[in-house]
Design an enzyme around this catalytic site. Sequence first.
Site, PDB file in Angstrom:
ATOM      1  N   LYS A   1       0.851  -1.146  -0.173  1.00  0.00           N
ATOM      2  CA  LYS A   1       0.128   0.016  -0.012  1.00  0.00           C
ATOM      3  C   LYS A   1       1.032   1.239   0.158  1.00  0.00           C
ATOM      4  CE  LYS A   1      -1.832   2.606   2.999  1.00  0.00           C
ATOM      5  NZ  LYS A   1      -1.870   3.926   2.398  1.00  0.00           N
TER       6      LYS A   1
ATOM      7  N   CYS B   1      14.122  10.624   7.047  1.00  0.00           N
ATOM      8  CA  CYS B   1      14.138  10.238   8.469  1.00  0.00           C
ATOM      9  C   CYS B   1      15.618  10.101   8.989  1.00  0.00           C
ATOM     10  CB  CYS B   1      13.561   8.605   8.500  1.00  0.00           C
ATOM     11  SG  CYS B   1      14.693   7.542   7.524  1.00  0.00           S
TER      12      CYS B   1
ATOM     13  N   GLU C   1      10.595  15.249  15.699  1.00  0.00           N
ATOM     14  CA  GLU C   1      10.985  15.132  14.582  1.00  0.00           C
ATOM     15  C   GLU C   1      10.625  16.467  13.785  1.00  0.00           C
ATOM     16  OE1 GLU C   1       9.191  12.173  11.665  1.00  0.00           O
ATOM     17  OE2 GLU C   1      11.145  11.600  11.411  1.00  0.00           O
TER      18      GLU C   1
ATOM     19  N   GLU D   1      10.397   0.645  10.523  1.00  0.00           N
ATOM     20  CA  GLU D   1      11.349   1.756  10.217  1.00  0.00           C
ATOM     21  C   GLU D   1      10.613   2.922  10.308  1.00  0.00           C
ATOM     22  OE1 GLU D   1      14.339   1.084   8.929  1.00  0.00           O
ATOM     23  OE2 GLU D   1      13.904  -1.066   9.022  1.00  0.00           O
TER      24      GLU D   1
HETATM   25  P1  NAD Z   1       2.637   7.883   7.993  1.00  0.00           P
HETATM   26  O1  NAD Z   1       3.059   7.262   9.502  1.00  0.00           O
HETATM   27  O2  NAD Z   1       1.709   9.242   8.209  1.00  0.00           O
HETATM   28  O3  NAD Z   1       2.123   7.133   7.061  1.00  0.00           O
HETATM   29  C1  NAD Z   1       2.942   5.889   6.356  1.00  0.00           C
HETATM   30  C2  NAD Z   1       1.836   4.784   5.724  1.00  0.00           C
HETATM   31  O4  NAD Z   1       1.082   4.507   6.809  1.00  0.00           O
HETATM   32  C3  NAD Z   1       0.925   5.641   4.890  1.00  0.00           C
HETATM   33  O5  NAD Z   1       0.821   4.565   3.712  1.00  0.00           O
HETATM   34  C4  NAD Z   1      -0.232   5.745   5.543  1.00  0.00           C
HETATM   35  O6  NAD Z   1      -1.552   5.441   4.776  1.00  0.00           O
HETATM   36  C5  NAD Z   1      -0.104   4.395   6.294  1.00  0.00           C
HETATM   37  N1  NAD Z   1      -1.093   4.378   7.701  1.00  0.00           N
HETATM   38  C6  NAD Z   1      -1.473   5.579   8.181  1.00  0.00           C
HETATM   39  N2  NAD Z   1      -2.332   5.132   9.245  1.00  0.00           N
HETATM   40  C7  NAD Z   1      -2.245   3.720   9.255  1.00  0.00           C
HETATM   41  C8  NAD Z   1      -2.882   2.572  10.163  1.00  0.00           C
HETATM   42  N3  NAD Z   1      -3.599   3.172  11.277  1.00  0.00           N
HETATM   43  N4  NAD Z   1      -2.523   1.357   9.928  1.00  0.00           N
HETATM   44  C9  NAD Z   1      -1.715   1.048   8.978  1.00  0.00           C
HETATM   45  N5  NAD Z   1      -1.150   1.919   8.238  1.00  0.00           N
HETATM   46  C10 NAD Z   1      -1.604   3.379   8.358  1.00  0.00           C
HETATM   47  O7  NAD Z   1       3.982   8.371   7.679  1.00  0.00           O
HETATM   48  P2  NAD Z   1       4.555   9.394   6.394  1.00  0.00           P
HETATM   49  O8  NAD Z   1       3.966  10.874   6.863  1.00  0.00           O
HETATM   50  O9  NAD Z   1       4.244   8.805   5.168  1.00  0.00           O
HETATM   51  O10 NAD Z   1       6.066   9.417   6.510  1.00  0.00           O
HETATM   52  C11 NAD Z   1       6.994  10.129   7.157  1.00  0.00           C
HETATM   53  C12 NAD Z   1       7.422   9.479   8.323  1.00  0.00           C
HETATM   54  O11 NAD Z   1       8.129   8.398   7.929  1.00  0.00           O
HETATM   55  C13 NAD Z   1       8.429  10.149   9.213  1.00  0.00           C
HETATM   56  O12 NAD Z   1       8.308   9.941  10.583  1.00  0.00           O
HETATM   57  C14 NAD Z   1       9.724   9.475   8.630  1.00  0.00           C
HETATM   58  O13 NAD Z   1      10.999   9.832   9.591  1.00  0.00           O
HETATM   59  C15 NAD Z   1       9.309   8.239   8.583  1.00  0.00           C
HETATM   60  N6  NAD Z   1      10.377   7.297   7.509  1.00  0.00           N
HETATM   61  C16 NAD Z   1      11.222   6.403   8.330  1.00  0.00           C
HETATM   62  C17 NAD Z   1      12.128   5.789   7.350  1.00  0.00           C
HETATM   63  C18 NAD Z   1      13.102   4.821   7.912  1.00  0.00           C
HETATM   64  O14 NAD Z   1      13.827   4.318   7.324  1.00  0.00           O
HETATM   65  N7  NAD Z   1      13.304   4.615   9.175  1.00  0.00           N
HETATM   66  C19 NAD Z   1      12.269   6.081   5.997  1.00  0.00           C
HETATM   67  C20 NAD Z   1      11.199   6.952   5.487  1.00  0.00           C
HETATM   68  C21 NAD Z   1      10.411   7.599   6.247  1.00  0.00           C
END
Ligand code: NAD
Length: 479
Positions: free
Chosen positions: A174, A283, A382, A249
């Site tokens: 997804k 991140c 963050e 992650e």
């Molecule tokens: P997010 O947590 O808002 O969303 C990530 C994904 O989760 C999306 O596809 C979203 O639709 C889905 N999601 C949201 N609610 C959910 C639920 N209840 N159940 C299952 N899935 C759900 O994150 P974002 O805003 O898309 O990305 C930014 C974040 O990602 C930042 O915190 C960043 O640090 C982190 N990030 C981490 C890494 C890593 O390797 N550690 C890499 C890239 C981004």
Amino acid sequence: MDHYQNFINGRFAPSSVQEDRIEVRNPSTGRLIATVPETSQAGVDAAFAAAENALPEWSNRPAVERASVLHAVAAKLRSHVEPLARTIVEEQGKILGLARVEVQFTADYFDYMAEWARRIEGEIIPSDRPGETILLFRKAIGVVAGILPWNFPFFLIARKAAPALVTGNTIVIKPSEETPINAVKFCEVLMEAGVPAGLINVVHGRGPTVGRALAGSPRTAMVSFTGSVETGAAVMTAAASNITKVNLELGGKAPAIVMDDADIDMAVKAIKASRVINSGQVCNCAERVYVQSRVADEFVDRISAAMRQTCFGDPLGEEPVDYGPLINEAGFRKVETLVAGAVRQGATLVTGGERGPGEGGYYYQPTVLTGCRQDMDIIQNEIFGPVIPIVKFDELEQAIQYANDSDYGLTSSIYTRDLNVALKACQDIRFGETYINREHFEAMQGFHAGWRKSGIGGADGKHGVYEFTQTHVVYLQRT
Ligand code: NAD
């Protein structure tokens, strides 16, 4: 405008007129560019069915044959770099050069993971019994659910799908609802590369509905999730009811420590790059800077000058830019609130701190804050934006204590010419990664795994491959 569909069992699913659609906007202009479906439970079930049907034949294939499918994907990706990069820029807002790197890196990642095929080995364990052999096999887990963020949306497909596939699993992905189009284009590449149906399926939708349906399904053998800490906790909760394995992650708040013997030019260059790349929405990038008092003024002057020279704007506009917009209004407000809060709590704004020009887009000026303290929100939370908060320190021990004082534990860095200082920092700093005298950016053969709230498990390298396997131990008794 295009209305895109899910990719299930090797083809794009027919659209339904009743479907709830999600609008996708260009963050540089706010313009509506496409829609994708909010997938129904029936759609999610169809994706699971496709992945389950493909699983037995795929996991029983010799690993080297699985690898040839991954190499075929890599080759096709390389023949479409430009249009794929433009799609990423349009929906995510990074600059074209970085988007090209993302596509190339995605292709390289498929090749790299394919190379593991002949190296995923089991073990022979000495037994306590006469005539017995103990064999440990590494086997596929089953259907993996890959849930993706928006900041490196194309590469993240590879980070989930490539290790899942080479180890014999199939996957349902997804994408983020902010950046789903690049995943559609990726599926077109899969068709061109002749990837067997059902190995990689893509369903679109919002997190609390479609993401939740994937994470909470008994048909999911493992959830590989990248995103925020809050959503990571929700994914764990959903997965808990079926005791489903989670690989998380999550976010970061990376400290960068600048010692007084550092090559200041190098530190300025690396830390600036870290805050500007992808508009500061990464991140692993430096998010708080600790500078030793004796070089603090010089460092602040130089990094502020470097940030002032940074230009931003529409990445597909006429002028070349160093970075583009933030992803959306909510992301913009978060950055604005953290900067305003820091100033209210006593920080000094050296440069930036305002919305940038750019009609309809979410542009934020390159920003430097000094006089920050450990208890400020901007040092603890963050910040996904081109903002550098700076804290002064006197001794290394103090800097390490500040660095470790965080809920996050993903990456960290130190700039020094003294090997003993670097070694001491490596010994005492409590993070999954430490960069010495270089910018924050991991290699595909490393292991990207956060401590504390930055995650569970990790990605890349040998250890990242093994995340997608489960062990099976066989006790073989000679009679
Ligand atoms: P997010 O947590 O808002 O969303 C990530 C994904 O989760 C999306 O596809 C979203 O639709 C889905 N999601 C949201 N609610 C959910 C639920 N209840 N159940 C299952 N899935 C759900 O994150 P974002 O805003 O898309 O990305 C930014 C974040 O990602 C930042 O915190 C960043 O640090 C982190 N990030 C981490 C890494 C890593 O390797 N550690 C890499 C890239 C981004």
